[in-house]
Design a protein around this motif. Sequence first.
Motif, PDB file in Angstrom:
ATOM      1  N   ASN A  87       0.881  -1.170   0.000  1.00 44.36           N
ATOM      2  CA  ASN A  87       0.000   0.000   0.000  1.00 44.36           C
ATOM      3  C   ASN A  87       0.913   1.213   0.000  1.00 44.36           C
ATOM      4  OD1 ASN A  87      -2.528  -1.401   0.310  1.00 44.36           O
ATOM      5  ND2 ASN A  87      -1.879  -1.851   2.393  1.00 44.36           N
ATOM      6  N   LEU A  88       0.947   1.893  -1.127  1.00 44.90           N
ATOM      7  CA  LEU A  88       1.866   3.012  -1.261  1.00 44.90           C
ATOM      8  C   LEU A  88       1.068   4.300  -1.170  1.00 44.90           C
ATOM      9  CD1 LEU A  88       4.309   4.609  -2.251  1.00 44.90           C
ATOM     10  CD2 LEU A  88       3.804   3.859  -4.545  1.00 44.90           C
ATOM     11  N   VAL A  89       1.455   5.159  -0.239  1.00 47.51           N
ATOM     12  CA  VAL A  89       0.760   6.435  -0.108  1.00 47.51           C
ATOM     13  C   VAL A  89       1.702   7.500  -0.627  1.00 47.51           C
ATOM     14  CG1 VAL A  89      -0.487   7.934   1.457  1.00 47.51           C
ATOM     15  CG2 VAL A  89      -0.328   5.505   1.943  1.00 47.51           C
ATOM     16  N   PHE A 319      -9.868   9.177   3.017  1.00 47.43           N
ATOM     17  CA  PHE A 319      -8.875   8.101   2.988  1.00 47.43           C
ATOM     18  C   PHE A 319      -8.747   7.543   4.400  1.00 47.43           C
ATOM     19  CE2 PHE A 319      -7.917  10.306  -0.864  1.00 47.43           C
ATOM     20  CZ  PHE A 319      -7.367   9.355  -1.709  1.00 47.43           C
ATOM     21  N   VAL A 320      -8.994   6.246   4.530  1.00 42.20           N
ATOM     22  CA  VAL A 320      -9.000   5.620   5.851  1.00 42.20           C
ATOM     23  C   VAL A 320      -7.876   4.591   5.927  1.00 42.20           C
ATOM     24  CG1 VAL A 320     -10.327   4.129   7.400  1.00 42.20           C
ATOM     25  CG2 VAL A 320     -11.478   5.945   6.122  1.00 42.20           C
ATOM     26  N   ARG A 321      -7.081   4.701   6.970  1.00 46.23           N
ATOM     27  CA  ARG A 321      -6.058   3.672   7.203  1.00 46.23           C
ATOM     28  C   ARG A 321      -6.696   2.643   8.135  1.00 46.23           C
ATOM     29  NH1 ARG A 321      -0.463   1.673   8.390  1.00 46.23           N
ATOM     30  NH2 ARG A 321      -1.079   0.021   9.807  1.00 46.23           N
ATOM     31  N   MET A 322      -6.763   1.398   7.695  1.00 40.20           N
ATOM     32  CA  MET A 322      -7.320   0.343   8.533  1.00 40.20           C
ATOM     33  C   MET A 322      -6.327   0.034   9.651  1.00 40.20           C
ATOM     34  SD  MET A 322     -10.116  -0.097   7.024  1.00 40.20           S
ATOM     35  CE  MET A 322     -10.661  -1.439   8.059  1.00 40.20           C
ATOM     36  N   ALA A 323      -6.813   0.086  10.887  1.00 39.06           N
ATOM     37  CA  ALA A 323      -5.900  -0.129  12.015  1.00 39.06           C
ATOM     38  C   ALA A 323      -5.989  -1.554  12.548  1.00 39.06           C
ATOM     39  CB  ALA A 323      -6.213   0.872  13.131  1.00 39.06           C
ATOM     40  N   SER A 324      -7.162  -2.180  12.396  1.00 35.02           N
ATOM     41  CA  SER A 324      -7.283  -3.543  12.913  1.00 35.02           C
ATOM     42  C   SER A 324      -8.398  -4.282  12.196  1.00 35.02           C
ATOM     43  CB  SER A 324      -7.598  -3.517  14.416  1.00 35.02           C
ATOM     44  OG  SER A 324      -8.879  -2.952  14.619  1.00 35.02           O
ATOM     45  N   ASP A 365      -4.338  -1.740   5.272  1.00 34.34           N
ATOM     46  CA  ASP A 365      -4.794  -1.243   3.973  1.00 34.34           C
ATOM     47  C   ASP A 365      -5.263   0.208   4.063  1.00 34.34           C
ATOM     48  OD1 ASP A 365      -4.308  -3.468   2.436  1.00 34.34           O
ATOM     49  OD2 ASP A 365      -6.251  -4.384   2.826  1.00 34.34           O
ATOM     50  N   ILE A 366      -5.263   0.852   2.898  1.00 37.56           N
ATOM     51  CA  ILE A 366      -5.796   2.217   2.802  1.00 37.56           C
ATOM     52  C   ILE A 366      -7.021   2.126   1.907  1.00 37.56           C
ATOM     53  CG2 ILE A 366      -5.326   4.577   2.050  1.00 37.56           C
ATOM     54  CD1 ILE A 366      -3.296   3.848   4.076  1.00 37.56           C
ATOM     55  N   MET A 367      -8.161   2.562   2.423  1.00 37.01           N
ATOM     56  CA  MET A 367      -9.320   2.516   1.529  1.00 37.01           C
ATOM     57  C   MET A 367      -9.998   3.874   1.505  1.00 37.01           C
ATOM     58  SD  MET A 367     -12.135   0.032   3.196  1.00 37.01           S
ATOM     59  CE  MET A 367     -12.912   0.526   4.704  1.00 37.01           C
TER      60      MET A 367
END
Length: 532
Positions: A87-89, A319-324, A365-367
């Motif tokens: 996952n490249l930001v 943009f949401v970074r999944m933490a768990s 993941d970033i969604m």
Amino acid sequence: MLDNRPELPPEIARRRTFAIISHPDAGKTTLTEKFLLFGGAIQMAGQVRAKGEARRTRSDFMAMEKDRGISVSASAMSFDFKEFRFNLVDTPGHSDFSEDTYRTLTAVDAAIMVIDGAKGVESQTQKLFEVCRMRDLPILTFCNKMDRESRDTFEIIDEIQENLAIDVTPASWPIGVGRDFMGCYDILRDRLELMDRADRNKVAESIEINGLDDPKLAEYVPEDQLNKLREELEMARELLPPLDRDAMLEGSLTPIWFGSAINSFGVKELMEGIAAYGPQPQIQTATPRQILPEEKKVSGFVFKVQANMDPKHRDRVAFVRMASGHFKRGMKLTHVRSKKQMAITNPVMFLASDRELAEEAWAGDIMGIPNHGQLRIGDTLTEGEALRVSGIPSFAPELLQGVRAGDPLKSKHLEKALMQFAEEGAAKVFKPAFGSGFIVGVVGALQFEVLASRIELEYGLPVRFEPSQFTSARWVSGEKPAVEKFEDANKQHIAHDHDGDIVYLTRLQWDIDRVARDYPEVALTATKEMMV
């Protein structure tokens, strides 16, 4: 970071979430392209300034970015490489967009620092690097443009060690320089990697050898270069530390790869390095407790909001970074700030500028979640527990200007446009207590141009920015009676930001010192947490 943590589920463990940081022009966009090329996400790398519409860079898609050749908005891209999911930001390298970059770095587990072989460590790289240091982010370094006249390898390494106060260990070593650059010696795997100058999109040739004394080396490398290589590597092994993964994960050591992104050289080795040594999804700091990636319950946080990514639809993508946890499309998540449930029905993953519906996502993941402004930077989404990810800052702007719509009847539209940019984090918008109009604050002057062109493009509103008497803004906090007394006495300096928080607009540093002297029970701060 500690070894006594449980093993992560394989789907989470295979994720590598990272950002690329660099000075403008060090070759970040080209490197991003080549990552996508090797990850199979695009078939043909579009040169950044290539001819014809067919080959526009895929990761820069706002009109202004294409005109100026800079990445303005950080976009996220996901692609597979071997058994890993990268996952490249992408972060804006331009100094005028440092706040956006800063927040992006809160959403990744590692950073790749791209350095230009001729210029070494530049000012902007230094600033971004300091942000990584504050968060102890692991850093992997890529020294680009080795096929142009570049500096001595030891000089480059010394400069990184001195300017950035971090140990450097070579993962590869360049053979020849500039026109004579022919490839690298892969120190981690004892291989010779040769560059193909003829075809830029071709993967370089890799030759397995048995250490530096292998007679096979002489078949590929001219004698003078080979002697120099052996000499330099011997010095490097004595002077520089070996690769220690723990030191790298703590952020005190960076491995460096040499290459030429435009010639697709050294990129694959860097990607293999990220896969082998880069961190798995990390623990997120939150209140009232940390969030562990392996938890079953889903949680994530918004680190960026981008409006109008698709000019045909007025949408905002958070943009949401999944933490768990393991997210599945259609799940209901609690929006912690409003305590409301949100059904996430159309989350997207980004493959460069193509988005596709994400059926699932895992920690790391970033969604993107399209929404109509409910989601703001700093918001946390969970399966019910009231957790709040902390540490996403908002900075006081360094430049303030007044803004007016070209057509006075359209001031309502202007207000809507400005609020949207404020929520996106693109600018601070202040409504002064006295008078009409708005004051817009940004971190870098280029942002005024970007805003004016976006308001005109996306809202059909020509606007003009005009000088403001104020030069900086501070958030006001303290006990209610003290703050009210302060407000009454300083009405012409008071404004509210888009969250409704009180802001003190100042002309001179003297104003700030005066407040500290006359109102000791009121605090003025230059940052506020992006939380409600």
